[in-house]
Design an enzyme around this catalytic site. Structure first.
Site, short mmCIF file in Angstrom:
data_model
loop_
_atom_site.label_atom_id
_atom_site.label_comp_id
_atom_site.label_asym_id
_atom_site.label_seq_id
_atom_site.Cartn_x
_atom_site.Cartn_y
_atom_site.Cartn_z
N LYS A 30 21.07 75.24 90.25
CA LYS A 30 20.28 76.44 90.54
C LYS A 30 20.15 77.30 89.28
CE LYS A 30 20.65 78.58 94.48
NZ LYS A 30 21.02 79.38 95.61
N ARG A 101 25.16 84.05 94.48
CA ARG A 101 25.00 82.73 95.12
C ARG A 101 25.72 81.66 94.32
NH1 ARG A 101 19.71 84.91 95.85
NH2 ARG A 101 19.02 84.81 98.01
N GLY A 110 24.05 74.78 101.67
CA GLY A 110 24.76 75.48 102.73
C GLY A 110 26.27 75.30 102.73
N MET A 112 28.52 76.23 100.35
CA MET A 112 29.32 77.31 99.74
C MET A 112 28.77 78.67 100.15
SD MET A 112 30.23 75.72 96.07
CE MET A 112 28.67 74.95 95.82
N ARG A 374 14.33 73.18 93.17
CA ARG A 374 15.17 72.01 92.89
C ARG A 374 14.42 70.77 93.35
NH1 ARG A 374 19.68 73.59 97.42
NH2 ARG A 374 18.23 73.73 99.13
N HIS A 492 19.16 73.92 109.22
CA HIS A 492 20.30 73.20 108.66
C HIS A 492 20.32 71.75 109.13
CE1 HIS A 492 24.50 71.82 108.71
NE2 HIS A 492 24.51 72.36 107.51
N ARG A 598 28.99 30.82 105.14
CA ARG A 598 30.35 30.64 105.64
C ARG A 598 30.28 29.60 106.76
NH1 ARG A 598 30.43 36.59 104.69
NH2 ARG A 598 32.31 37.10 103.51
N ARG A 654 29.90 27.10 101.44
CA ARG A 654 31.35 27.11 101.21
C ARG A 654 32.04 26.22 102.24
NH1 ARG A 654 34.46 32.65 101.95
NH2 ARG A 654 34.20 32.18 104.16
N GLU A 781 38.81 34.11 93.95
CA GLU A 781 39.30 35.11 94.91
C GLU A 781 40.78 35.40 94.72
OE1 GLU A 781 37.39 34.28 99.00
OE2 GLU A 781 37.88 32.32 98.18
N SER A 800 31.88 31.94 91.88
CA SER A 800 31.35 33.03 92.69
C SER A 800 32.53 33.92 93.06
CB SER A 800 30.68 32.48 93.95
OG SER A 800 30.27 33.56 94.75
N GLY A 802 34.71 36.10 94.99
CA GLY A 802 34.94 36.54 96.37
C GLY A 802 35.76 37.81 96.28
N THR A 803 35.06 38.91 96.08
CA THR A 803 35.78 40.15 95.78
C THR A 803 36.45 40.79 97.00
OG1 THR A 803 33.59 41.13 95.82
CG2 THR A 803 34.59 40.83 93.66
N ASN A 804 36.16 40.26 98.18
CA ASN A 804 36.91 40.76 99.34
C ASN A 804 38.36 40.32 99.21
OD1 ASN A 804 34.40 41.52 100.27
ND2 ASN A 804 34.16 39.73 101.58
N ASP A 805 38.54 39.03 99.01
CA ASP A 805 39.91 38.53 98.85
C ASP A 805 40.51 38.95 97.52
OD1 ASP A 805 40.96 37.09 101.12
OD2 ASP A 805 39.24 35.76 100.89
N CYS A 867 29.92 37.13 95.78
CA CYS A 867 29.49 37.04 97.18
C CYS A 867 30.37 37.87 98.11
CB CYS A 867 29.43 35.59 97.64
SG CYS A 867 31.02 34.78 97.60
N TYR A 887 23.71 36.14 89.35
CA TYR A 887 23.22 36.69 90.61
C TYR A 887 24.29 37.50 91.33
CZ TYR A 887 25.83 33.01 93.01
OH TYR A 887 26.84 32.22 93.48
#
Ligand code: PEP
Ligand code: MG
Length: 935
Positions: A30, A101, A110, A112, A374, A492, A598, A654, A781, A800, A802-805, A867, A887
């Protein structure tokens, strides 16, 4: 830590400013824009901005220190405001009134606090009355000030929903005594009495007198705004929007201008384009003889600014043109000259900022003042349309259009809409305003905190309120949709819902909401808490019951934007899909292959589960092979379907990953049924289930550990994949299978699987006297796999992640149990984000980096992808881009988001490289100049 600035207060006014639009970090959004508006000749009440750094100092060192630091600068700044306005702060005759303000770097609408009409006391009010010639206005401003100051600075705001605001109680009492309904019916003497009672309430509740010294009022307000940076709703908002607490808020102090000085005064909010649809049409709402908070509070029904807007509004509200013109005239009709100035100003501002602007303005006695501009919050649809329109209007480049998108907001365009047939049968209960588009269906809940409880239990809920306030934020966040009985398009509820991309119908006045009885009455029917209703946020209709929804189509501007992503993105985006249908949906969204199928999901349906269980129950290899023979044709048919849907594009399949106990029933009833089908005793099944049970199944007998202990499983799956691909080849369809080994930890594990797979493939090729291109690779993984990726790459043709594991094992947080403590960790700030949603670049990211480097050392062109769920998360996608992934792969509905994130990553990288090159060139030329000078 960055170096702090010596200057703490920045002035603006009268066409001059010490700051500008680039200084958002220091002056807040602001403050930076108020400065900039002055510089481009937009009328802004003069004032000054206390920097965000002072807020941080205040939080670290406290009130006294902060005041001492800025006292002289603020006194000087107030003097300059007085000079410009020709008034005097604290003066009896010609007092200068101020507004105070908040204004953080990122907009937090809204969240603050604000104090208006500051500087009033028993003497100054007389001065204002004389000067304005409007005693009622003076006392109305005074009573508003005492209430606002009492609530905000003296902490008299009710702490819970059961408590009442003591000031509101007094107003109600007075109205009852005077037998009037509206505040506006109270006389000047009534307002004087109100101020007296307000002050008495302040003394009673706080034990202190209401401060009469304007300087005390100013310091109290500035510090209260700093305090509001740490209030609960601001903290929730920051968490939802990833805004760091360290940023702090700036404070903007400005000369007051009044929209409530009579019928030649007004106040309003406007957008340079439609924030809901993106249509290039100036729009907004205003109220004659009102202050800013009246427009957004939803207490009075605001009127439309433009004639066209007013006509559209009336149509939606079923109001005749005659009635509209008489009772709800647009600003264009009511004040044509000021309207013209406002219209020109909005054009000027949009052309300057080259983006849709959200403006706040006040008209004081026929003179227009801009209080804020803004970049306007908008829906996903509007975000896309506005950017693509601005490209067509040649106002921004294609690259800029890409960067303007918030990838996660695309979600809104991809969400379901109501099924047309189902909608024909639906009963309309009420008509409100189309405040935020989309379709929502859910159970009614009336209170925000209860909405959270219901949502936590898995209910889909619609939050139904008379009107919403910032306290309702968390409840709104978990709701499918929001319905309010009061408030306009800038209420709001409407603004916040649009920001969240949540369906909202506001101002459905015929719907009667009773918080006490927890009922909603509309169209002669009464609905209780828990009853189902549906909302169409694009038309404003409220329906009875649950309505079927359907998936949206991708077209128009969205399609053009997606084409742009292809032009700029370096990484491809694949999808995680286990069925031909999912593959088709993802392909329609632009998926460039499948990064993860899977296969276990194929073992549950119909006869498959029987054959699968036969395999599990088999006592020896031969028994298992017999059962697998039954599974082979089913798997092959599944793969044919998927390959066909993804023809010509790569498909990563897989091999079986989950522990076998997931395929057997754990309850007695299920075990009895299974025993019957299998022709064995229930005890036999029970014993087998117990044998399969593990303390830590996620770290147990799963992934390649299954394939290496039961090679016939991998053999069968490899055969099914390759036979399916060859069958398609015969039909002239190109399949590109990539066989992926899960949960590899050591080279030997991988190699053993590779050998099984490759020898099976060789056998199939020989049997069929045919062949097909294919790849064999692995998931990364397990941390050990990442650390020994150079070895693993001798066997794997692709990685590939496997970022979950990988996240599970790097943090040591169980994927199944982390929910129990993650929320607390997030609340306490131990974690900034849920690492299962957003890739932990510092920790898990290091393992990924190591694996990429090591893998490429062995196999320079090794194909690399991701993946895990992070493949659809924008910041994680950007990280993958920086590591040169080929990818990312994500669920079908996240494909467009990932495509956009991938394109943004490329554009950002390109810009950074250009900037680096330019910096080098200017350094070089500076050196040359220096040398020349020396000579
Ligand atoms: C992973 O672990 O990231 C992965 C994609 O596999 P799953 O979620 O099936 O374990
Ligand atoms: Mg996994």
């Amino acid at each position: 830590m960055s170096k702090k600035t010596e200057k703490h207060v920045y002035l603006f006014g009268d066409g001059k400013a010490e700051g500008n639009a680039t200084m958002k970090n220091l002056l807040g959004g602001k403050g930076a824009n108020l400065a900039e508006m002055n510089l481009i000749g937009v009328p802004v009440p003069p004032g000054f901005t206390v920097t965000t750094e002072v807020c941080t100092t205040y939080n670290e060192k406290g009130r006294e220190y902060a005041i001492a630091q800025i006292k002289a600068e603020v006194e000087d700044a107030v003097r300059q405001v007085e000079e410009i306005m020709g008034t005097k702060f604290g003066d009896k005759v010609n007092p200068c009134l101020l507004s105070v303000r908040s204004g953080a770097r990122a907009s937090m609408p809204g969240m603050m606090d604000t104090v208006l009409n500051l500087g009033l006391n028993d003497e100054a009010v007389e001065g204002i009355a004389k000067k304005s010639g409007n005693e009622r206005f003076a006392w109305d401003s005074y009573r508003r000030f005492v209430q606002m100051y009492g609530d905000v600075v003296m902490d008299m705001k009710p702490a819970s929903k059961e408590e009442e605001d003591p000031f509101e109680v007094i107003i109600d009492e007075l109205k009852e005594e005077k037998k009037v309904e509206k505040d506006t019916d109270l006389t000047t003497d009534d307002l004087k009495e109100m101020v007296r009672r307000f002050k008495a309430a302040v003394k009673k509740v706080t034990g202190q007198d209401f401060p009469t010294n304007p300087w005390d009022q100013l310091w109290g307000s500035v510090m209260a705004v700093f305090d509001s940076w740490m209030n609960d709703r601001a903290i929730v908002y920051r968490r939802l929007n990833n805004i760091p607490a360290e940023w702090g808020t700036a404070v903007n102090v400005q000369a007051m201008v009044f929209g409530n000085m009579g019928d030649n005064s007004a106040t309003g909010v406007a957008f340079t384009r439609d924030a809901g649809t993106g249509e290039n049409i100036f729009n907004g709402e205003y109220l004659i003889n009102a202050q800013g908070e009246d427009v957004v509070a939803g207490i009075r029904t605001p009127q439309q600014i433009t004639l066209e807007g007013a006509k559209r509004w009336a149509k939606l509200q079923n109001i005749s043109e005659k009635e509209r013109a008489a009772n709800f005239p647009s600003l264009e009709e009511a004040m044509p000259v000021v309207y013209k100035e406002l219209f020109d100003t909005q054009e000027k501002l949009e052309n300057h900022y080259k983006d849709m602007q959200d403006l706040e303005f006040t008209i004081q006695d026929g003179k227009l003042w801009l209080l804020q501009t803004r970049n306007g919050k908008r829906t996903g649809a509007a975000m896309v349309k506005i950017a693509m329109d601005l490209v067509r209007e040649k106002k921004i480049s294609k690259r800029e259009a890409l960067l303007r998108q918030e990838p996660n907001k695309l979600d809104e365009l991809l969400h379901p809409v109501f099924d047309k047939v189902a909608l024909e049968e639906a009963v309309v209960l009420a008509q409100g305003l189309p405040a935020s588009p989309g379709a929502a269906t859910g159970q009614i809940v009336f209170h925000a905190d209860e909405a959270e409880e219901w949502a936590e239990k898995g209910h889909k809920i619609i939050l139904v309120r008379i009107e919403t306030s910032p306290e309702d934020l968390a409840g709104m966040h978990v709701a499918e949709g929001i319905l309010t009985a009061r408030g306009g398009m800038t209420s709001h509820a409407a603004v916040v819902a649009r920001g969240m991309g949540k369906c909202c119908v506001s101002g459905a006045g015929t719907a009667k909401i009773n918080y006490k009885t927890r009922t909603l009455t509309a169209a002669g029917k009464t609905f209780k808490e828990g009853d189902w209703i549906s909302l169409n946020g694009s038309t404003g209709e409220v329906y009875e019951g649950q309505i079927k929804t359907i998936d949206p189509e991708v077209s128009g501007d969205f399609g053009e934007l997606m084409d742009l992503t292809n032009k700029y993105a370096k990484m491809l985006v694949r999808t995680n899909a286990d069925t031909p249908h999912d593959a088709e949906v993802a392909r329609a969204f632009g998926a460039q292959g499948i990064g993860l199928t899977r296969t276990e999901h194929m073992f549950f349906e119909g006869e498959r589960i029987v054959a699968m269980r036969e395999m599990i129950l088999a006592e020896d290899v031969d028994g298992r092979k017999e059962a697998l023979k039954k599974l082979l044709p089913m798997q092959r048919a599944d793969f044919e379907g998927i390959f066909e849907a993804m023809h010509d594009l790569p498909v990563t399949v897989r091999l079986l990953d989950p522990p076998l106990h997931e395929f057997v029933p754990h309850d007695e009833k299920g075990q009895k049924e299974m025993a019957k089908v299998m022709g064995v005793t229930p005890e036999h099944i029970k014993a087998k289930v117990e044998e399969l049970s593990e303390f830590n199944p996620m770290l147990g007998h799963r992934g390649c550990r299954l394939g290496n202990t039961y090679p016939e499983i991998s053999e069968t799956q490899a055969r099914a994949i390759i036979e399916a691909a060859l069958n398609l080849k015969k039909r002239g369809i190109v399949a590109k299978p990539e066989i992926m080994i899960p949960l590899t930890g050591t080279l030997k594990e991988m190699k053993m699987q590779e050998d099984i797979v490759r020898s099976t493939i060789a056998k199939v090729f020989e049997e069929r006297n045919d062949s097909i291109d294919h790849m064999v690779g692995t998931m990364i993984e397990v941390p050990r796999a990442a650390l020994t990726a150079d070895e693993i790459a001798t066997s794997a043709e692709f990685f590939s992640f496997g970022t979950n594991d990988l996240t599970q094992m790097t943090f040591g947080y169980s994927r199944d149990d982390a929910g129990k403590f993650l929320k607390v960790y997030l609340d306490k700030g131990i974690l900034k984000v849920d690492p299962f949603q957003e890739l932990d670049q510092e920790g898990v990211g290091q393992l990924i980096k190591i694996a990429c480097e090591k893998g490429r050392k062995t196999r320079p062109n090794i194909k690399i992808g991701i993946c895990g769920e992070h493949g659809g998360d924008p910041s994680s996608v950007e990280f993958c881009h920086t590591l040169g992934f080929n990818y990312v792969s994500c669920s079908p509905f996240r494909v467009p988001i990932a495509r956009l994130a991938a394109a943004q990553a490329s554009v950002k990288e390109e810009a950074a490289k250009k900037a680096c090159k330019a910096a080098k060139a200017s350094k070089k030329s500076a050196k040359k100049d220096k040398k020349k000078k020396k000579k």
